[in-house]
Design an enzyme around this catalytic site. Structure first.
Site: not given
Ligand code: PGA
Length: 235
Positions: A8, A97, A154, A160, A210
């Site tokens: 993503n 999301h 999630e 992030g 992400g």
């Molecule tokens: P991340 O994002 O891998 O940067 O934590 C994952 C997401 O929001 O799908």
């Protein structure tokens, strides 16, 4: 069973960065049977599609979008309808999301409407659910549609942050989702990287990546993860 590994890119990358991203993917990831999916920003869909074809990845890598209109094609300024995605060979769409729910005020009903459009277009919805609202978010999806979706669990704090949800917690939540929603496929997302992808792929059906997906080499490493095959996996 093959695992779904989804990049993503969110609102990142410039046009000029796409070819180098494909160049950096180590072709060793091709050796396993993971199902790899790339979700670029809308303007880059055609370019990513071309790169998939140029690199002969079309049997191994699919195209996804990060959102979709809840309406059919027509007078909806700024919206992208499923009808337009089918022609581009888009196979998956991330919907609901937490960033869309938070910053764009998407409701459970909006997400359910998008799922309905996607299923009618034969595009698989990847429905994101957040830790605190799993039941209501998943329950908003029509019962008949849920088996055709993939659910992405999630925890907002893990996204992030570099601080992923522990595999134990992920395992518990995934079992609950599968029990409640008739063994639907469930992925995990939140700070997945090449160092921890194996642990998550052992306990779920895929990962939504992400930050680590922005680097072609790191994403290739995640895609080539196959140690999970030696242990018991979901069937
Ligand atoms: P991340 O994002 O891998 O940067 O934590 C994952 C997401 O929001 O799908």
């Amino acid at each position: 069973m093959s695992k779904l590994i989804v990049a993503n890119w969110k609102a990142n990358k410039q046009l000029s960065e796409i070819e180098p991203w494909f160049d950096a993917l180590d072709s060793s990831w091709i050796k396993n049977d993971n199902q790899v999916v790339v979700a670029p920003p809308f303007p880059f869909l055609s370019v990513v599609r071309s790169e998939i074809l140029i690199n002969s990845f079309d049997q191994l890598m699919s195209l996804a979008v990060q959102d979709v209109s809840p309406y059919e094609a027509g007078s909806y300024t700024g919206a992208i309808a499923t009808h337009q995605l089918v022609e581009l060979n888009v196979r998956y769409a991330i919907v609901g999301h937490s960033e869309r729910r938070q910053y764009f005020h998407e409701t459970n009903q909006d997400v359910a409407n998008k799922v309905e459009r996607l299923i009618a277009a034969k595009i698989t919805p990847i429905v994101c659910v957040d830790d605190d609202y799993i039941q209501s978010q998943a329950a908003a999806i029509d019962d008949g549609h849920l088996p055709e979706c993939v659910v992405a669990y999630e925890n907002i704090a893990a996204i992030g942050s570099g601080d992923p949800t522990s595999p134990d917690k992920v395992s518990t939540v995934i079992n609950q989702i599968k029990d409640t929603f008739d063994q639907v496929k469930v992925m995990y997302g939140g700070s997945v990287n090449p160092g921890n992808a194996t642990e998550y792929l052992e306990i779920c059906d895929g990962v939504l990546v992400g930050g680590a997906s922005l680097d072609g080499e790191k994403f290739g490493q995640i895609c080539s993860t196959n140690r999970w095959k030696k242990r018991k996996t979901w069937h």
